[in-house]
Design an enzyme around this catalytic site. Structure first.
Site, PDB file in Angstrom:
ATOM      1  N   SER A  55      -1.874   3.121  13.653  1.00  0.00           N
ATOM      2  CA  SER A  55      -2.474   2.776  12.364  1.00  0.00           C
ATOM      3  C   SER A  55      -3.545   1.696  12.494  1.00  0.00           C
ATOM      4  O   SER A  55      -4.353   1.511  11.588  1.00  0.00           O
ATOM      5  CB  SER A  55      -1.402   2.289  11.389  1.00  0.00           C
ATOM      6  OG  SER A  55      -0.432   3.275  11.154  1.00  0.00           O
ATOM      7  N   GLY A 238      -7.235   4.846   8.663  1.00  0.00           N
ATOM      8  CA  GLY A 238      -8.352   5.413   7.923  1.00  0.00           C
ATOM      9  C   GLY A 238      -8.172   5.410   6.418  1.00  0.00           C
ATOM     10  O   GLY A 238      -7.202   4.889   5.864  1.00  0.00           O
ATOM     11  N   CYS A 264       3.694   5.044   4.466  1.00  0.00           N
ATOM     12  CA  CYS A 264       2.378   4.440   4.708  1.00  0.00           C
ATOM     13  C   CYS A 264       1.254   5.407   4.311  1.00  0.00           C
ATOM     14  O   CYS A 264       1.060   5.667   3.140  1.00  0.00           O
ATOM     15  CB  CYS A 264       2.268   3.981   6.151  1.00  0.00           C
ATOM     16  SG  CYS A 264       3.543   2.780   6.560  1.00  0.00           S
ATOM     17  N   GLN A 268       0.208   7.414   0.577  1.00  0.00           N
ATOM     18  CA  GLN A 268      -1.101   7.613  -0.052  1.00  0.00           C
ATOM     19  C   GLN A 268      -1.412   9.101  -0.206  1.00  0.00           C
ATOM     20  O   GLN A 268      -2.009   9.519  -1.205  1.00  0.00           O
ATOM     21  CB  GLN A 268      -2.166   6.911   0.789  1.00  0.00           C
ATOM     22  CG  GLN A 268      -1.979   5.401   0.824  1.00  0.00           C
ATOM     23  CD  GLN A 268      -2.643   4.740   2.022  1.00  0.00           C
ATOM     24  OE1 GLN A 268      -3.439   5.359   2.730  1.00  0.00           O
ATOM     25  NE2 GLN A 268      -2.317   3.484   2.264  1.00  0.00           N
ATOM     26  N   GLY A 308      -4.380  -0.960   4.485  1.00  0.00           N
ATOM     27  CA  GLY A 308      -5.540  -1.548   3.828  1.00  0.00           C
ATOM     28  C   GLY A 308      -5.948  -0.796   2.578  1.00  0.00           C
ATOM     29  O   GLY A 308      -6.896  -1.188   1.897  1.00  0.00           O
ATOM     30  N   PHE A 309      -5.234   0.310   2.283  1.00  0.00           N
ATOM     31  CA  PHE A 309      -5.486   1.108   1.084  1.00  0.00           C
ATOM     32  C   PHE A 309      -4.189   1.219   0.302  1.00  0.00           C
ATOM     33  O   PHE A 309      -3.094   1.016   0.847  1.00  0.00           O
ATOM     34  CB  PHE A 309      -5.989   2.500   1.459  1.00  0.00           C
ATOM     35  CG  PHE A 309      -7.349   2.505   2.109  1.00  0.00           C
ATOM     36  CD1 PHE A 309      -8.501   2.718   1.359  1.00  0.00           C
ATOM     37  CD2 PHE A 309      -7.476   2.298   3.474  1.00  0.00           C
ATOM     38  CE1 PHE A 309      -9.753   2.715   1.964  1.00  0.00           C
ATOM     39  CE2 PHE A 309      -8.720   2.291   4.083  1.00  0.00           C
ATOM     40  CZ  PHE A 309      -9.860   2.500   3.327  1.00  0.00           C
ATOM     41  N   HIS A 354       6.905   0.507   6.629  1.00  0.00           N
ATOM     42  CA  HIS A 354       7.484   1.104   7.835  1.00  0.00           C
ATOM     43  C   HIS A 354       9.005   0.929   7.859  1.00  0.00           C
ATOM     44  O   HIS A 354       9.506  -0.088   8.339  1.00  0.00           O
ATOM     45  CB  HIS A 354       6.886   0.446   9.083  1.00  0.00           C
ATOM     46  CG  HIS A 354       5.467   0.797   9.342  1.00  0.00           C
ATOM     47  ND1 HIS A 354       5.083   1.691  10.325  1.00  0.00           N
ATOM     48  CD2 HIS A 354       4.326   0.396   8.752  1.00  0.00           C
ATOM     49  CE1 HIS A 354       3.761   1.814  10.330  1.00  0.00           C
ATOM     50  NE2 HIS A 354       3.284   1.024   9.376  1.00  0.00           N
ATOM     51  N   GLU A 356      11.034   2.380   9.820  1.00  0.00           N
ATOM     52  CA  GLU A 356      11.528   2.368  11.205  1.00  0.00           C
ATOM     53  C   GLU A 356      11.539   0.953  11.769  1.00  0.00           C
ATOM     54  O   GLU A 356      12.294   0.630  12.677  1.00  0.00           O
ATOM     55  CB  GLU A 356      10.697   3.298  12.089  1.00  0.00           C
ATOM     56  CG  GLU A 356       9.436   2.702  12.680  1.00  0.00           C
ATOM     57  CD  GLU A 356       8.347   2.456  11.656  1.00  0.00           C
ATOM     58  OE1 GLU A 356       7.443   1.647  11.936  1.00  0.00           O
ATOM     59  OE2 GLU A 356       8.392   3.076  10.574  1.00  0.00           O
TER      60      GLU A 356
END
Length: 385
Positions: A55, A238, A264, A268, A308-309, A354, A356
């Site tokens: 990531s 991304g 994560c 989105q 970051g999104f 996360h 995990e």
């Protein structure tokens, strides 16, 4: 990125932000130049897992903890087959590695993998600057023949921005592979690799799940060829606004009402699949100490983040979507950012962090059990039918 792996302890280095702010220090890791998005991670431990998290592709990570590298590098903790960060920024690197599992120093590992870093930087000042001004493009330059400041700044400003970046296929597996269940096999899961960490399929395998890890470009035919009891969408790098293929795939899974779990980037993707928008956070959430409330139970968890999104979904109401009613299930207690979604009329949910949790914390491990329960319920309903 251009690098040299020769010794760097006394080699000058410069960090240049796209707004013109400059920090000077010493080379750490490989010598050369590198570019990416400057972000900061607040984890006190787990630097090896951070470095190898896909990531972080195309990001230059600033460590807020001042001492980094204390426990060296071992061969057990990497989350993928390589370091993915574009660059690394630390204040006070350890001079000696001290851990019984260490095989080499962090500096040696960065040099071996050609990762350009910088040390001796006032990371507190740099972090405060990124909090005020936001994550931005950055370059690290090191060596005895550094360009002038104007040239370095121009190079930084020529780099692509993270907004609009389509990166998941660059870090995902190219071929399907299988992580077998540990003990008795109970379920089969098709996991879409958008930048998956190694611990994620392991956490499912611990629960009797055979995990088929598929490329980011997998089709719905690829997914159902493994006869899955559930489908998982992983983390990844991304801008989710570019992920039209994974969104379409998730919508196809939702149409079949197969139990679904996303984390994560997968959160989105679920947001987009349900019709919500996404947006770029000012400086994101990165680290292993982020407080999140599970609104379905009221419990507060300390969680591991790297995003970051975020999803733009209403916090105060249930939303109607093409796949039934949906609500925000988790929220960040620092800033009220959406940290989870769930459908109320079919078995699908996601979180923005996360579970995990390598290298920790483990407050959110129950989410894998929740996924297992959804698959168990779906199996029982199918048997009754």
């Amino acid at each position: 990125m251009t690098t040299s792996t020769r010794g760097a302890a006394k080699t000058p280095a410069v960090l240049v932000l796209e707004d013109g702010r400059i920090f000077r220090g010493r080379a750490y890791g490989a010598v050369g130049e590198t570019f990416g998005e400057a972000v900061f991670s607040t984890g006190m431990t787990g630097y090896q897992e951070t470095l190898t998290d896909p990531s972080y592709h195309r990001q230059v990570v600033v460590m807020t903890a001042p001492h980094v590298g204390n426990t060296g590098v071992n061969d057990e903790d990497p989350e993928s087959g390589r370091i993915w960060v574009s660059g690394y920024v630390v204040r006070d690197p350890a001079r000696v590695s001290s851990n019984w599992r260490a095989r080499r120093s962090l500096d040696e590992e960065l040099r071996e993998q050609g990762v350009v870093g910088i040390s001796g930087v006032d990371t507190r000042a740099l972090t405060r600057h990124l909090r005020e001004s936001g994550a931005m493009r950055v370059g690290i330059f090191s060596g005895n023949a550094l360009p002038d400041e104007g040239t370095m700044l121009a190079e930084v400003r020529q780099q692509p921005e993270m907004k609009g970046a389509d990166l998941s296929a660059e870090v995902a597996t190219k071929e399907t592979y299988v992580v077998p269940a540990i003990g008795t096999k109970k379920f089969t899961v098709a996991a879409i690799d958008l930048g998956i960490k190694g611990m994620t399929p392991h956490r499912m395998a611990e629960r009797g799940i055979e995990v088929h890890v598929l490329p980011a470009t997998a089709t719905v035919e690829d997914v159902y060829a493994v006869a899955p009891d559930g489908v998982f969408f992983s983390n990844g790098p991304g801008d989710p606004a570019t992920a039209d293929g994974p969104v379409a795939l998730m919508q196809a899974v939702l149409e079949r009402r197969t139990p679904l779990f996303g984390i994560c980037f997968g959160n989105q993707i679920l947001g987009r699949a349900l019709g919500f928008g996404t947006y770029k956070l000012k400086y994101g959430h990165r680290g292993i100490n982020q407080p999140v409330q599970d609104r379905t139970t009221g419990k507060v968890e300390i969680t591991a983040h790297n995003h970051g999104f975020a999803v733009d979904a209403p916090l105060d109401k249930v939303s109607d979507t093409p796949f039934g009613r949906a609500e925000v299930s988790h929220v960040c207690l620092n800033d009220n950012v959406v940290e989870g979604l769930q459908l109320l009329d079919q078995p699908a949910f996601s979180v923005q962090y996360h579970p995990e949790a390598a290298a920790g914390p483990h407050d959110a491990a129950y989410l894998f059990d929740r996924f297992t329960s959804l698959m168990s319920t779906a199996q029982m309903e199918a048997d009754r039918a």
